[in-house]
Scaffold this motif. Structure first.
Motif, mmCIF file in Angstrom:
data_model
loop_
_atom_site.group_PDB
_atom_site.id
_atom_site.type_symbol
_atom_site.label_atom_id
_atom_site.label_comp_id
_atom_site.label_asym_id
_atom_site.label_seq_id
_atom_site.Cartn_x
_atom_site.Cartn_y
_atom_site.Cartn_z
ATOM 1 N N SER A 104 53.533 59.064 0.207
ATOM 2 C CA SER A 104 54.974 59.231 0.350
ATOM 3 C C SER A 104 55.279 59.904 1.686
ATOM 4 O O SER A 104 54.648 60.884 2.072
ATOM 5 N N SER A 105 56.238 59.369 2.401
ATOM 6 C CA SER A 105 56.589 59.906 3.706
ATOM 7 C C SER A 105 57.214 61.284 3.576
ATOM 8 O O SER A 105 58.065 61.527 2.731
ATOM 9 N N SER A 106 56.755 62.201 4.440
ATOM 10 C CA SER A 106 57.323 63.548 4.450
ATOM 11 C C SER A 106 58.316 63.719 5.593
ATOM 12 O O SER A 106 58.762 64.824 5.871
ATOM 13 N N LEU A 107 58.619 62.615 6.285
ATOM 14 C CA LEU A 107 59.525 62.668 7.412
ATOM 15 C C LEU A 107 60.912 63.119 6.983
ATOM 16 O O LEU A 107 61.491 62.574 6.047
ATOM 17 N N LYS A 108 61.446 64.127 7.663
ATOM 18 C CA LYS A 108 62.778 64.630 7.346
ATOM 19 C C LYS A 108 63.787 64.061 8.342
ATOM 20 O O LYS A 108 63.456 63.759 9.484
ATOM 21 N N ILE A 109 65.011 63.945 7.890
ATOM 22 C CA ILE A 109 66.086 63.500 8.771
ATOM 23 C C ILE A 109 66.693 64.736 9.422
ATOM 24 O O ILE A 109 67.156 65.648 8.729
ATOM 25 N N ASP A 110 66.660 64.774 10.723
ATOM 26 C CA ASP A 110 67.113 65.953 11.472
ATOM 27 C C ASP A 110 68.549 66.316 11.107
ATOM 28 O O ASP A 110 69.430 65.447 11.050
ATOM 29 N N LEU A 111 68.801 67.582 10.850
ATOM 30 C CA LEU A 111 70.124 68.058 10.441
ATOM 31 C C LEU A 111 71.169 67.794 11.520
ATOM 32 O O LEU A 111 72.292 67.362 11.220
ATOM 33 N N LYS A 112 70.808 68.048 12.778
ATOM 34 C CA LYS A 112 71.767 67.835 13.865
ATOM 35 C C LYS A 112 72.172 66.368 13.955
ATOM 36 O O LYS A 112 73.339 66.052 14.218
ATOM 37 N N ARG A 378 63.236 53.940 5.756
ATOM 38 C CA ARG A 378 63.500 52.526 6.040
ATOM 39 C C ARG A 378 63.531 51.686 4.757
ATOM 40 O O ARG A 378 64.524 51.021 4.458
ATOM 41 N N TYR A 379 62.461 51.725 4.001
ATOM 42 C CA TYR A 379 62.357 50.815 2.856
ATOM 43 C C TYR A 379 63.218 51.244 1.667
ATOM 44 O O TYR A 379 63.749 50.391 0.949
ATOM 45 N N THR A 380 63.366 52.541 1.454
ATOM 46 C CA THR A 380 64.209 52.979 0.335
ATOM 47 C C THR A 380 65.669 52.628 0.582
ATOM 48 O O THR A 380 66.377 52.192 -0.332
ATOM 49 N N VAL A 381 66.111 52.785 1.820
ATOM 50 C CA VAL A 381 67.499 52.463 2.151
ATOM 51 C C VAL A 381 67.728 50.955 2.103
ATOM 52 O O VAL A 381 68.729 50.484 1.545
ATOM 53 N N TYR A 382 66.795 50.184 2.655
ATOM 54 C CA TYR A 382 66.956 48.729 2.618
ATOM 55 C C TYR A 382 66.937 48.206 1.180
ATOM 56 O O TYR A 382 67.730 47.326 0.825
ATOM 57 N N VAL A 413 70.577 51.280 10.689
ATOM 58 C CA VAL A 413 69.465 52.028 10.094
ATOM 59 C C VAL A 413 68.346 52.223 11.111
ATOM 60 O O VAL A 413 67.791 53.330 11.243
ATOM 61 N N GLU A 414 68.009 51.172 11.851
ATOM 62 C CA GLU A 414 66.933 51.271 12.827
ATOM 63 C C GLU A 414 67.291 52.224 13.958
ATOM 64 O O GLU A 414 66.423 52.950 14.466
ATOM 65 N N LEU A 415 68.554 52.249 14.358
ATOM 66 C CA LEU A 415 68.989 53.191 15.392
ATOM 67 C C LEU A 415 68.887 54.625 14.894
ATOM 68 O O LEU A 415 68.477 55.528 15.641
ATOM 69 N N VAL A 416 69.245 54.847 13.642
ATOM 70 C CA VAL A 416 69.128 56.191 13.064
ATOM 71 C C VAL A 416 67.671 56.625 13.041
ATOM 72 O O VAL A 416 67.340 57.766 13.395
ATOM 73 N N ILE A 417 66.776 55.723 12.631
ATOM 74 C CA ILE A 417 65.351 56.044 12.597
ATOM 75 C C ILE A 417 64.830 56.356 13.999
ATOM 76 O O ILE A 417 64.070 57.314 14.213
ATOM 77 N N PHE A 418 65.259 55.580 14.991
ATOM 78 C CA PHE A 418 64.837 55.800 16.374
ATOM 79 C C PHE A 418 65.311 57.154 16.882
ATOM 80 O O PHE A 418 64.528 57.937 17.440
ATOM 81 N N PHE A 419 66.607 57.433 16.699
ATOM 82 C CA PHE A 419 67.148 58.700 17.204
ATOM 83 C C PHE A 419 66.613 59.891 16.413
ATOM 84 O O PHE A 419 66.499 60.995 16.960
ATOM 85 N N ASN A 420 66.278 59.679 15.153
ATOM 86 C CA ASN A 420 65.692 60.764 14.374
ATOM 87 C C ASN A 420 64.332 61.163 14.949
ATOM 88 O O ASN A 420 64.027 62.356 15.073
ATOM 89 N N SER A 421 63.527 60.165 15.319
ATOM 90 C CA SER A 421 62.238 60.452 15.953
ATOM 91 C C SER A 421 62.445 61.170 17.276
ATOM 92 O O SER A 421 61.703 62.104 17.616
ATOM 93 N N PHE A 422 63.466 60.750 18.022
ATOM 94 C CA PHE A 422 63.783 61.387 19.303
ATOM 95 C C PHE A 422 64.192 62.844 19.098
ATOM 96 O O PHE A 422 63.739 63.734 19.831
ATOM 97 N N PHE A 423 65.051 63.119 18.102
ATOM 98 C CA PHE A 423 65.502 64.483 17.838
ATOM 99 C C PHE A 423 64.328 65.375 17.422
ATOM 100 O O PHE A 423 64.239 66.543 17.835
ATOM 101 N N ILE A 424 63.421 64.841 16.601
ATOM 102 C CA ILE A 424 62.283 65.619 16.128
ATOM 103 C C ILE A 424 61.335 65.939 17.271
ATOM 104 O O ILE A 424 60.852 67.079 17.420
ATOM 105 N N LYS A 425 61.068 64.963 18.147
ATOM 106 C CA LYS A 425 60.205 65.201 19.292
ATOM 107 C C LYS A 425 60.838 66.196 20.250
ATOM 108 O O LYS A 425 60.164 67.057 20.817
ATOM 109 N N TRP A 426 62.160 66.078 20.424
ATOM 110 C CA TRP A 426 62.879 66.983 21.331
ATOM 111 C C TRP A 426 62.828 68.415 20.805
ATOM 112 O O TRP A 426 62.725 69.375 21.570
#
Length: 429
Positions: A104-112, A378-382, A413-426
């Protein structure tokens, strides 16, 4: 529906639908949201409601023909076969060790990011409402929602780019509900409430009651996949609230005939309107079959999106553009929806409708297994969004008919996933 000779036929097909549901439920090890289980359940319930309504609130409802019942039943069998085949293929690959199942993915969606998303739909809401008022004025109808709905469906004016905020509000709600189910706290709970209020408001001004089924689909789908112990009992109150909202919104839209103004009269009108909404598409499809309704040219209905693209780029100049809004028919209650089957049957016949159901079921079931295995965003939302056309298959086709909406949702959805990865890395820098 006064002819008693139809009753045994209806009961036979209702029992057949129930039998398919029970079969799917057993072989899936009692997984209620396994797509073949859901599809067969939806159609069993709708046929039961049709049978009950024809003797109660809709006593004049036209009967269904035997070809109609056969079309519905074979469709259920095809949908079941698609899901069962896909599941069997996956199980065979798992046994051979060729399928990797992740934790199960532990990836969190950034609050900001989530606050930014809510800010976008919040800022966009008054702009969208202003565009809606512009359409109302153009309609020259006194009642706001009647005028707005008429102009959206039949008018020359367009609500503009703000229409993309409707699907985006659903995605924002899905993102926040996903985050809440992953980490339950007060802040995440508040963000879910705010996002669902925005999504409901956009839906009200979009004047389509099917939009509420999108919200319900996301709510049920995410809850089923991400909750450790999913219990339908916990969803009784939300579903009752949904039913009440669904019935009441018809009054706002002016789709319910005037009553005497009393509580009893309003309740009676709301009940009849909801009943018509739920089952009138079935006899409407029967009328199409009896009249041998056909498309003006192959693909007029199911390939409408691609035809529009072709015309826009000058590739299909000799092909006329169809319309998603169908003509009204009296059954004897007026309706302009004809179930999922209508556009497919008119374009290429019943076999095309059944084949597409088989393929859609494979896609549904693939998303279901991926969501259950990974439980990532990705998959749960789709999977949750894709419950919408399944739930509404008794009403109209929402697979190919709204393919542009599906493209919007995927991109969002894909844009949200992309920017979420960007926010987490930042954040880690």
């Amino acid at each position: 529906m006064n002819d008693l000779t139809y009753i045994p036929i209806e009961l036979i097909f209702i029992l057949l639908q129930i039998a398919v549901f029970l079969f799917n439920y057993q072989i899936s090890k009692k997984q209620l949201f396994y797509p073949p289980v859901l599809f067969s359940l939806v159609w069993a319930v709708i046929l039961i409601l049709y049978f009950l309504f024809s003797f109660t609130v809709l006593k004049d409802l036209y009967p269904l023909s035997i070809p109609t019942f056969i079309t519905f039943f074979v469709g259920t069998l095809c949908f079941s076969a698609g899901g069962i085949l896909l599941t069997a293929i996956r199980q065979e690959r798992e046994l051979s060790g060729s399928t990797f199942i992740a934790n199960s993915s532990s990836l969190k969606i950034d609050l900001k990011l989530r606050l930014l998303l809510i800010g976008i739909i919040g800022i966009g809401l008054p702009i969208y409402i202003h565009a809606a008022f512009r359409l109302f004025v153009a309609s020259q109808i006194d009642n706001f929602f009647v005028g707005l709905r008429t102009e959206i469906n039949y008018g020359d004016e367009d609500i503009g780019i703000t229409r993309y905020l409707i699907s985006f509000s659903f995605v924002v709600f899905a993102i926040n509900y996903y985050a809440f189910l992953k980490e339950k706290n007060k802040l995440n709970g508040y963000l879910v409430v705010i996002s669902v209020i925005f999504a409901l408001t956009y839906s009200v001004f979009a004047t389509g009651r099917t939009y509420y089924f999108v919200i319900l689909s996301v709510y049920l789908g995410l809850g089923y996949i991400l909750k450790n112990k999913f219990s339908i009992k916990k969803y009784v109150w939300p579903i009752l609230i949904f039913i009440t909202l669904f019935m009441g919104i018809g009054t706002i839209y002016g789709s319910i005939e005037d009553s005497d103004g009393s509580i009893k009269g309003n309740l009676s009108s709301s009940t009849e309107s909801t009943a018509i909404y739920l089952v009138s598409s079935l006899p409407a499809f029967t009328a199409e079959l009896k009249n041998h309704a056909q498309a003006s040219y192959p693909g007029e209905n199911t390939l409408l999106f691609f035809i529009k693209i072709g015309r826009k780029f000058g590739l299909l100049t000799n092909v006329k553009e169809g319309n998603l809004i169908a003509e009204f028919v009296a059954v004897p209650y007026f309706t302009n929806v004809y179930t999922y089957y209508s556009p497919y049957v008119k374009d290429y016949g019943k076999w095309f409708a059944w084949t597409m159901l088989f393929l859609f079921s494979m896609l549904h079931t693939w998303l279901y297994h991926k969501a259950k295995e990974l439980k990532n965003l990705r998959y749960t939302v789709y999977f949750s969004f894709f419950l919408y056309p399944l739930f509404m298959s008794f009403f109209m086709d929402l697979y190919l008919n709204i393919i542009s909406t599906w493209i919007q949702i995927i991109m969002e959805v894909e844009l949200v996933i992309f920017f979420n990865s960007f926010f987490i890395k930042w954040k880690k820098l």
